[in-house]
Design an enzyme around this catalytic site. Structure first.
Site, PDB file in Angstrom:
ATOM      1  N   PHE A 137       0.858  -1.187   0.000  1.00 33.61           N
ATOM      2  CA  PHE A 137       0.000   0.000   0.000  1.00 33.61           C
ATOM      3  C   PHE A 137       0.890   1.231   0.000  1.00 33.61           C
ATOM      4  CE2 PHE A 137      -2.415   3.495   1.746  1.00 33.61           C
ATOM      5  CZ  PHE A 137      -3.549   3.455   0.964  1.00 33.61           C
ATOM      6  N   ASP A 222       9.199   2.597   1.916  1.00 33.98           N
ATOM      7  CA  ASP A 222       8.012   3.313   2.377  1.00 33.98           C
ATOM      8  C   ASP A 222       7.844   2.993   3.861  1.00 33.98           C
ATOM      9  OD1 ASP A 222       5.474   4.089   3.132  1.00 33.98           O
ATOM     10  OD2 ASP A 222       4.499   3.457   1.276  1.00 33.98           O
ATOM     11  N   LYS A 251       2.285   9.688   8.540  1.00 32.70           N
ATOM     12  CA  LYS A 251       1.513   9.229   9.698  1.00 32.70           C
ATOM     13  C   LYS A 251       1.950   9.819  11.050  1.00 32.70           C
ATOM     14  CE  LYS A 251      -1.105   5.563   7.817  1.00 32.70           C
ATOM     15  NZ  LYS A 251      -0.715   4.954   6.544  1.00 32.70           N
TER      16      LYS A 251
HETATM   17  C1  LIG Z   1      -0.941   5.256   5.112  1.00 34.17           C
HETATM   18  C2  LIG Z   1       0.118   4.837   4.161  1.00 34.17           C
HETATM   19  C3  LIG Z   1       0.355   5.554   2.973  1.00 34.17           C
HETATM   20  C4  LIG Z   1      -0.506   6.729   2.548  1.00 34.17           C
HETATM   21  O1  LIG Z   1      -0.467   7.785   3.446  1.00 34.17           O
HETATM   22  P1  LIG Z   1      -1.609   8.931   3.354  1.00 34.17           P
HETATM   23  O2  LIG Z   1      -1.178   9.921   4.389  1.00 34.17           O
HETATM   24  O3  LIG Z   1      -2.913   8.287   3.648  1.00 34.17           O
HETATM   25  O4  LIG Z   1      -1.550   9.488   1.990  1.00 34.17           O
HETATM   26  C5  LIG Z   1       1.377   5.134   2.161  1.00 34.17           C
HETATM   27  N1  LIG Z   1       2.140   4.074   2.482  1.00 34.17           N
HETATM   28  C6  LIG Z   1       1.958   3.376   3.623  1.00 34.17           C
HETATM   29  C7  LIG Z   1       2.859   2.223   3.944  1.00 34.17           C
HETATM   30  C8  LIG Z   1       0.934   3.719   4.487  1.00 34.17           C
HETATM   31  O5  LIG Z   1       0.712   2.994   5.584  1.00 34.17           O
END
Ligand SMILES: *Cc1c(COP(=O)(O)O)cnc(C)c1O
Length: 399
Positions: A137, A222, A251
């Protein structure tokens, strides 16, 4: 307004993309949230790994108040002290890096994707393709959702942006088979979060780092969910002693305010030049002041050690419990990101926990996910575990 009034008004006017649980929260304190009817909940979700120091953390609140009174915005054509302080702190944690600030995780990943392409277009010899993993994700914007290796997020939005292909997670030979002349980078989460708290084998990232080096590919991690101490280290990659070329954070970075950061090695970051990229709110002084306070807390308040020890305790307790609970397939995680893999949809468990005033989350179709505050106490852990174990014992297995 009470719970019912807030819910009704929201449903009437807000685009319905979240499938909200029927609860409205009014305030929070530490590991607890209070709904608009005054009920108290223990929070093992942290607004999806965001409020990692709990609600109303004094350091963060003070930083936000002080900065809000001084200055909230000036535009990135000028400098401010909170932004300067934050980029210094992030660069130091990364170890010689350059930082780009945006407002969300998706924006941080957009910056990483654009930087990899930009680097690929000159230093990288005209390469542009990024390999990512199935079950990943990376966000909801068109580029980051195209990078996300889950079909269900693509439904109805095709054509996806070209330049991404997917390989299975925790499978290094798959990267080698997929690599082509135009491949410039790989992007992975150290632990797949939305994918169901999928923890790869211990040597995966280390071997991926070596493979990227041999093939002159950029390694993008990420760490939007795993970073900022979630796994017990500032970055999850510190557990395996590697360093990516680019890392993204968001986050938990500003303790609850919107922010995103991309950090890159200087020789790669220099592919971005004035005018290459930008964001009106990126590096907002209030968000940056909050983020500096979060980093202070991680460095000075024993938060990382607590995330390791209390997180480890929760993991062991649940593993022990799983031995006599045949609806559980596996318990996995690191620090304060923990997944209980079930033989069924986790929703009835999530709902039963909510009824008993504990907030937990379900993801990936069959995973109960726990993302408690990093500074959770042992007593709070015990209180939450009792509710979870009770639900796992007593809620009927859905058909
Ligand atoms: C939450 C998340 C995103 C996206 O972040 P947003 O602030 O919702 O755009 C991208 N990568 C990972 C691994 C995430 O957990």
């Amino acid at each position: 307004m009470n719970n019912a009034e807030i819910i009704e008004l929201t449903h009437r006017h807000q685009v319905d993309v979240y499938g909200c649980l029927p609860l409205a929260f009014a305030r929070g304190h530490g590991a607890y949230l209070y709904d608009a009817d005054g009920n108290r909940y223990l929070d093992f979700f942290c607004g999806l790994a965001v409020t990692s120091l709990g609600h109303g953390n004094p350091r963060v609140v003070r930083a936000i108040k002080e900065q809000a009174e001084k200055l909230t915005h000036v535009s990135n054509i000028f400098h401010t002290e909170p932004t300067a302080r934050l980029v210094e702190r992030l660069a130091n944690h990364f170890g010689d890096g350059k930082v780009f600030l945006g407002n969300s995780g998706a924006e941080a990943n957009e910056a990483a994707i654009k930087l990899a392409r930009r680097w690929g277009s000159n230093a990288g010899g005209g390469r542009f393709e990024i390999l990512t993993t199935l079950g990943s994700f990376h966000g909801r914007t068109l580029a980051t959702v195209s990078a996300t290796g889950q079909e269900r997020y693509h439904q109805g939005f095709q054509p996806m942006m070209p330049g991404f292909r997917f390989v299975p997670f925790d499978d290094l030979p798959a990267f080698d088979r997929a690599r082509r002349d135009e491949t410039v980078a790989v992007m992975v989460e150290p632990i797949q979060g939305e994918g169901g708290v999928v923890v790869p084998r211990a040597d995966y990232l280390k071997r991926l780092r070596d493979w990227c080096d041999r093939n002159k590919l950029l390694l993008i991690l990420d760490e939007i969910q795993t970073g900022m101490g979630r796994t017990g280290k500032f970055f999850a990659f510190e557990h395996v002693g590697i360093k990516p070329d680019i890392v993204t954070l968001a986050k938990a970075l500003a303790g609850g305010l919107p922010i995103g950061a991309m950090i890159a090695k200087p020789e790669i970051a220099s592919s971005f030049t004035p005018g290459s990229h930008g964001s009106t709110f990126g590096g907002n002084p209030v968000a940056c002041a909050a983020a500096v306070a979060v980093i202070d807390a991680l460095e000075q308040d024993g938060v990382l050690e607590n995330a390791s020890s209390v997180g480890g305790y929760i993991l062991e307790r649940l593993k022990e419990f799983a031995r006599s609970c045949d609806r559980i397939i596996e318990v996995r995680g690191l620090g304060m990101i923990i997944g209980v893999v079930l033989k069924h949809d986790p929703r009835p468990i999530v709902e039963d926990c909510l009824k008993n005033r504990l907030i937990v989350n379900g993801t990936a179709g069959n995973v109960l996910r726990l993302l408690p505050p990093l500074n959770l106490t042992r007593e709070e852990a015990d209180a939450g575990l009792a509710i979870i174990e009770n639900a796992l014992k007593n809620v009927p297995v859905p058909k």
